[in-house]
Design a protein around this motif. Structure first.
Motif, PDB file in Angstrom:
ATOM      1  N   LEU A 150      80.291  68.792 -44.484  1.00  0.00           N
ATOM      2  CA  LEU A 150      79.080  68.085 -44.095  1.00  0.00           C
ATOM      3  C   LEU A 150      78.043  69.029 -43.496  1.00  0.00           C
TER       4      LEU A 150
ATOM      5  N   GLU B 165      77.367  71.971 -44.686  1.00  0.00           N
ATOM      6  CA  GLU B 165      76.762  72.819 -45.709  1.00  0.00           C
ATOM      7  C   GLU B 165      75.312  72.442 -46.024  1.00  0.00           C
ATOM      8  N   GLY B 166      75.045  71.123 -46.112  1.00  0.00           N
ATOM      9  CA  GLY B 166      73.691  70.686 -46.416  1.00  0.00           C
ATOM     10  C   GLY B 166      72.697  71.160 -45.378  1.00  0.00           C
ATOM     11  N   GLY B 167      73.021  70.947 -44.108  1.00  0.00           N
ATOM     12  CA  GLY B 167      72.125  71.361 -43.036  1.00  0.00           C
ATOM     13  C   GLY B 167      71.943  72.865 -43.010  1.00  0.00           C
TER      14      GLY B 167
ATOM     15  N   ILE C  86      72.225  75.120 -45.513  1.00  0.00           N
ATOM     16  CA  ILE C  86      71.376  75.619 -46.605  1.00  0.00           C
ATOM     17  C   ILE C  86      69.924  75.214 -46.368  1.00  0.00           C
ATOM     18  N   PHE C  87      69.725  73.975 -45.906  1.00  0.00           N
ATOM     19  CA  PHE C  87      68.348  73.521 -45.739  1.00  0.00           C
ATOM     20  C   PHE C  87      67.633  74.212 -44.583  1.00  0.00           C
TER      21      PHE C  87
ATOM     22  N   LEU D  32      66.594  77.301 -45.952  1.00  0.00           N
ATOM     23  CA  LEU D  32      65.565  77.065 -46.970  1.00  0.00           C
ATOM     24  C   LEU D  32      64.184  76.870 -46.340  1.00  0.00           C
TER      25      LEU D  32
ATOM     26  N   ALA E  69      62.893  80.082 -45.600  1.00  0.00           N
ATOM     27  CA  ALA E  69      62.724  80.811 -46.860  1.00  0.00           C
ATOM     28  C   ALA E  69      61.437  80.385 -47.550  1.00  0.00           C
ATOM     29  N   LEU E  70      61.150  79.093 -47.512  1.00  0.00           N
ATOM     30  CA  LEU E  70      59.922  78.607 -48.146  1.00  0.00           C
ATOM     31  C   LEU E  70      58.696  79.153 -47.425  1.00  0.00           C
TER      32      LEU E  70
ATOM     33  N   PRO F  42      79.925  63.609 -37.785  1.00  0.00           N
ATOM     34  CA  PRO F  42      79.117  63.568 -39.015  1.00  0.00           C
ATOM     35  C   PRO F  42      77.676  63.136 -38.757  1.00  0.00           C
TER      36      PRO F  42
ATOM     37  N   PHE G  47      70.664  67.832 -41.090  1.00  0.00           N
ATOM     38  CA  PHE G  47      70.096  67.839 -42.445  1.00  0.00           C
ATOM     39  C   PHE G  47      68.728  67.172 -42.458  1.00  0.00           C
TER      40      PHE G  47
ATOM     41  N   ALA H  79      65.062  68.507 -43.466  1.00  0.00           N
ATOM     42  CA  ALA H  79      64.294  67.888 -44.545  1.00  0.00           C
ATOM     43  C   ALA H  79      62.884  67.570 -44.040  1.00  0.00           C
TER      44      ALA H  79
ATOM     45  N   ILE I  36      60.863  70.736 -43.931  1.00  0.00           N
ATOM     46  CA  ILE I  36      60.362  71.152 -45.249  1.00  0.00           C
ATOM     47  C   ILE I  36      59.186  70.267 -45.662  1.00  0.00           C
ATOM     48  N   GLY I  37      59.319  68.960 -45.379  1.00  0.00           N
ATOM     49  CA  GLY I  37      58.220  68.062 -45.697  1.00  0.00           C
ATOM     50  C   GLY I  37      56.954  68.464 -44.974  1.00  0.00           C
TER      51      GLY I  37
ATOM     52  N   ASN J 288      54.671  71.588 -46.500  1.00  0.00           N
ATOM     53  CA  ASN J 288      53.696  71.399 -47.567  1.00  0.00           C
ATOM     54  C   ASN J 288      52.535  70.508 -47.174  1.00  0.00           C
TER      55      ASN J 288
ATOM     56  N   MET K 197      63.913  67.921 -53.401  1.00  0.00           N
ATOM     57  CA  MET K 197      64.567  68.105 -52.110  1.00  0.00           C
ATOM     58  C   MET K 197      65.874  67.331 -52.084  1.00  0.00           C
TER      59      MET K 197
ATOM     60  N   ALA L 248      73.834  70.816 -52.336  1.00  0.00           N
ATOM     61  CA  ALA L 248      74.436  71.497 -51.195  1.00  0.00           C
ATOM     62  C   ALA L 248      75.662  70.734 -50.692  1.00  0.00           C
ATOM     63  N   PHE L 249      75.517  69.401 -50.543  1.00  0.00           N
ATOM     64  CA  PHE L 249      76.656  68.615 -50.069  1.00  0.00           C
ATOM     65  C   PHE L 249      77.789  68.634 -51.100  1.00  0.00           C
TER      66      PHE L 249
END
Lengths: 310, 683
Positions: free
Chosen positions: A136, A138-140, A142-143, A146, A149-150, A290, A297, A301, A304-305, A308, B437, B444-445
């Motif tokens: 669980l 992993e998503g957070g 990478i993001f 990211l 990175a962006l 969790p 995550f 997100a 990232i929003g 932009n 996204m 990723a998950f």
């Protein structure tokens, strides 16, 4: 000169990591009104373990024997590939954010297999919990990488660290949100409060310790050292990816000294925060964790929003 | 020489080899050994020639157009068109087919005396031949014939082990779902025929702008459902976890490795070649389907304790990942960002070949285990690494490759997929960004969950102590099976190490499609195998990764082994048992391992527990005699989609039964009315 920088980059994480563990323990001891062990105690522990004989379960296969090597190598590999004190000491073709995330996953994979290999109930449940959390996380993870990175326009970690993200002041909010998300992942991945208690061997709650319960001697030393390395890796990532201040560029001795000094300061700051956190809050119930990871995550997100829409 | 190999004659020769292999093994069906030998030799020969043929055609970069024979019908032509995309899939089919045939040679032996080996050989060769035709046919009717042959051959292979009632049931489900899918595919081609007047793919392609937009959209939906059913997208996947486990393992490997990819092939062929240009929402739909399939596929895999069903669910997951690549390609193409679209397509194709390699490896490994332990239930395995060390190593490599761990091949295709999704986030406006996204998030998950699932699978099968007596009798499988698995494991490493070269080849394949002609892909490969995105967004080098990690590992190994405490003694002892004698029931089970993650996702998975207690004295209820717990996962597709659908069809059939009066006068009046209506319509 470049080569010695390269070597220093590789050795820094394993050399510093026991110290960080020692410092956190010391601060926690002070907060509990105890004297506490010396901050170099973890080095002594490792030395002692390396010189002990080993006792291995009859049920163990080569996975169990081989895992400490993989787990430790992964941490050294990652330590070599993330910005620590200088921007010119890395190996650029392998310091991609996704390589780092999945290399760490490789370590987790073997750690969990080793926990299951000897067939004790402790190891099995430790591995199950560890994999639940790391899946669980992993998503957070990478993001959060990211997001920066962006902003920096590259997923190469040295590339990210060479951008000063605060220049225009525009990206302050996304970076802070992403850092918060990353910090949750840091706590989960390094087995700290509120996810795991590094000091406990209580069978109902331990996660990381349960997996390495059957190890002894050299292999236990490698496992313990690897987990200390992971702590420093995440501190360094958090410090240098989100707040790339004081990183040396060039091979000038003075800038490198500043770089190393900045790294030590940042590590100390992280140690202090972790120690304060662990002294002031309780561990969460397992099934509430969790939510925390999903919150990480979502924070990312949102970050990232925001990038932009700015 | 190369020109000689890549000729229609060689392709026909391959077909003849499969036919001879098929008919010959029927001919020898009296003798199990002869039938097996005959069919395996011809399958090996055919697939080996297939590898050579596809490689040489690729190297020459030439396209082949030819027909098998002229028919008197204008709409049915046995015409084939072998372009680079077809060559790519031919290569995947022959490669996996080669190793599966090698494996089958040893594996089939345990069916000796139980079933007709001749029939197995016949069907297996027919399956291989039809797979070759499916990806090369350029006429819709010819394609449908090949498609039917493939579906029927695989159906009979699914029910081959017919003494198990479940297999027959699974086969029927497969057959029904296949025909539902085929009905949509036929609708697709009929619509295309109505507006373009041809069943030839190249004519449809030239005249695709004659098709009205609404009809195009309808055709898209038909193709998604039809080919998606074969590919196993959620919610049309229900046949897949039932049918793949039922077939003999080398056939499961073929089905999961390459047969479901024919659905992907046709999606790429139709959406990026024949029907182009495409509207934006097609790409978005494919992305959403990819997300749902990848995430739910892996979640369902976590709930399984049947080894082959677990792998089948992972096929659904990986089809989802492939569709994330293809979907981003279609989306970028609709936005006229061709360079990025090519990147997405390359990611999808790379993952297609990678998944073919590691999934067939895993299915073959599962087959070896089932062959020895005689059950598919992972709860009865454990400790097999001692008894089957080589199979364990190959399975480990497969597990690491499918979990996208570096430096194996799966990592590099997921890296490309991630990068194409990241580009979508970076380059698009907010209204489109969110979908990329979500896609990146689900990928990723999915990665994390797949890792968990393969920790569970590998540890459940190979580690700890044996959980049943059968395990202790297990032996390492025979040589041909080990060579097949070893070969595939080697390929998983090779495709990782040379990810750069493979990417380069795949970019050539993509550029062969008309719409990517002269388009430079968004990723470039340097002479040192470094993959780099245009503009330097990301770069990774597989050889550097191998070398760097290898050197560090070796250094640490030698330091720890030979410099520190060389006199260390190692004693063997028992696992810490807390004072009670340790037995296999104290180990965590695979169900227990995944239970916490299932509970985290309880809203999606709907886990259920049924408890039944039997008492010695039912009236007093004090002394329980036995206590049983059944854990399961609620089937939301059956409950909310298939059962209501079935109910609807059933009820509307009942309603329409009213017109069946049974009286001949009524029927005559029906005919009369129909005649009148027809006359009105025609006049």
């Amino acid at each position: 000169m470049t080569f010695s920088l390269f070597l220093l980059q590789g050795l820094l994480v394993p050399v510093l990591s026991p110290l960080c563990v020692g410092v956190i323990k010391k601060i926690k001891a002070w907060l509990q009104n105890r004297q506490g062990a010396s901050i170099i105690q973890p080095y002594r522990d490792l030395w002692k373990l390396f010189h002990k004989d080993e006792r291995i379960s009859k049920d163990a296969s080569w996975i169990f024997l081989f895992a400490p090597l993989v787990v430790f190598s992964v941490k050294v590999f990652v330590g070599w590939n993330i910005p620590l004190f200088s921007l010119d000491s890395g190996f650029f073709a392998t310091s991609d954010a996704l390589v780092i995330v999945y290399a760490l996953a490789l370590g987790t994979f073997f750690l969990a297999l080793a926990g299951l290999d000897v067939g004790s109930a402790f190891g099995g449940f430790g591995s199950s919990r560890e994999m639940t959390l790391s899946a669980l996380a992993e998503g957070g993870f990478i993001f959060s990488l990211l997001t920066v990175a962006l902003l920096a326009g590259t997923t190469n970690l040295f590339g990210i660290a060479s951008h000063s993200l605060f220049d225009s002041g525009l990206h302050f909010v996304p970076v802070i949100l992403a850092f918060l998300g990353f910090f949750i992942i840091l706590l989960a991945e390094t087995a700290r409060f509120p996810f795991d208690n590094p000091a406990t061997h209580l069978e109902l709650t331990m996660i990381h310790e349960a997996m390495i319960l059957e190890y002894s001697g050299k292999r236990l030393a490698l496992m313990e050292w690897a987990s200390a390395n992971k702590l420093v890796l995440f501190f360094a990532l958090g410090a240098n990816i989100f707040f790339p201040i004081g990183l040396a560029s060039g091979t000038d001795i003075s800038t490198i000294l500043i770089g190393v000094g900045a790294l030590l300061l940042k590590l100390l700051a992280f140690c202090l925060v972790i120690a304060l956190l662990e002294s002031s809050m309780a561990k969460f119930r397992f099934f509430r964790l969790p939510d925390l990871l999903v919150a990480s995550f979502i924070l990312n997100a949102v970050a990232i929003g925001l990038i932009n829409s700015l | 020489m190369l020109a000689l190999i890549s000729s229609p004659a060689v392709f026909s020769l391959i077909m003849i080899i499969f036919v001879v292999g098929a008919i010959g093994s029927l001919f020898f069906h009296q003798s199990d050994r002869w039938a097996n030998g005959w069919s395996s030799v011809f399958a090996l020969l055919g697939t080996f020639l297939g590898i050579i043929f596809s490689l040489s055609t690729f190297m020459q970069g030439k396209e082949l157009f030819f027909s098998f024979s002229q028919t008197s019908f204008t709409f049915l032509q046995f015409s084939l068109h072998i372009d680079m995309l077809a060559v790519f899939f031919l290569f995947a089919i022959s490669l996996i087919g080669f190793f599966c045939s090698l494996y089958g040679f040893g594996y089939v032996k345990h069916y000796y005396g139980k079933y007709d080996i001749g029939a197995l050989g016949f069907l297996y060769n027919i399956l291989l031949g039809s797979l070759f035709l499916v990806v090369t046919a350029s006429n819709a009717l010819f394609f449908l014939i090949a498609w039917e042959m493939m579906s029927l051959a695989s159906y009979f292979l699914v029910v081959y082990d017919r003494h198990d009632e479940n297999n027959v049931k699974a086969g029927s489900l497969y057959l029904v779902m296949t025909y539902v899918g085929t009905a949509f595919i036929i609708t697709f081609f009929l619509l295309a025929y109505k507006y373009t007047g041809s069943f030839q793919f190249d004519v449809i392609k030239l005249q695709s702008d004659l098709i009205p937009v609404m009809v195009q959209n309808l055709m898209f939906l038909c193709a998604m459902i039809g080919f998606g059913t074969k590919a196993g997208i959620i919610p049309f996947h229900i046949w897949l976890p039932a049918a793949h486990p039922a077939a003999p393992s080398h056939v499961s490997a073929m089905m999961s490795g390459v047969m479901i990819k024919t659905g992907i092939y046709m999606m790429i062929r139709l959406f990026l070649d024949v029907l182009a240009p495409v509207p934006l929402w097609w790409g978005e739909t494919i992305l959403i389907v990819g997300m749902v399939s990848s995430l739910l596929g892996v979640l369902y895999a976590l709930t399984e304790h049947d080894i082959k069903r677990l792998l089948a669910y992972h096929s659904i997951e990986n089809i989802g990942i492939i569709l994330l690549g293809v979907g981003s390609a279609v989306t970028f193409y609709a936005l006229d960002m061709k360079s990025l679209a090519l990147l997405g397509l390359m990611a999808g194709l790379f993952h297609t070949i990678n998944h073919a390699i590691f999934k067939s490896l895993l299915f073959l490994g599962a087959g070896s285990i089932i062959d020895q332990v005689h059950t598919k239930n992972m709860e009865e395995y454990g400790g097999l690494i001692r008894y089957m060390p080589q199979t364990a190593l190959f399975f480990l490599i497969g597990s690491m490759a499918i979990s996208a761990l570096p430096p194996f091949n799966g990592f590099f295709s997921e890296w490309l997929t991630f990068q194409s999704l990241f580009q979508g986030i970076a380059a698009l406006s907010f209204s489109l960004q969110w979908i990329f996204m979500l896609a990146a998030g689900s990928l990723a998950f999915t990665g994390g969950l797949a890792l968990t699932c393969f920790v569970k699978a590998f540890a459940g099968i190979f580690l700890a102590r044996p959980r049943s007596v059968e395990v202790t009798h297990a032996k390492e499988s025979v040589l041909s099976m080990r060579i097949a698995m070893g070969g595939l494991a080697f390929l998983a490493v090779l495709f990782g190490l040379f990810a750069g070269s493979v990417t380069k080849m795949i970019s050539t394949i993509g550029q062969n499609l008309a719409l990517f002609e002269k388009v430079e892909p968004f990723v470039s490969v340097s002479s040192t195998q470094t993959l780099e995105l245009t503009g330097g967004f990301a770069l990774v080098s597989a050889p550097a990764l191998f070398l760097f990690f290898g050197v560090i590992g070796l250094m640490i190994f030698f330091l720890v082994r030979f410099t520190v405490n060389r006199k260390q003694r190692i004693t063997l002892g028992n696992t810490w048992d807390c004072g009670t004698p340790l037995n296999a029931r104290m180990e965590i089970t695979t169900t227990g391992f995944a239970r916490s993650i299932i509970l985290v996702f309880k809203n999606v998975l709907k886990p259920s527990i049924q408890q039944a207690v039997e008492y010695h004295d039912a009236t007093s209820r004090y002394m329980p005699k036995s206590h049983s717990v059944t854990m399961g996962v609620g089937d939301i597709y059956l409950k909310y989609f298939y059962l209501p659908l079935q109910k609807f069809i059933h009820e509307s059939s009942l309603r329409s039964r009213i017109i069946q009066g049974g009286n001949i006068n009524v029927y005559i009046s029906y005919i009369f009315v129909a005649l009148i209506i027809t006359l009105f319509v025609v006049l």
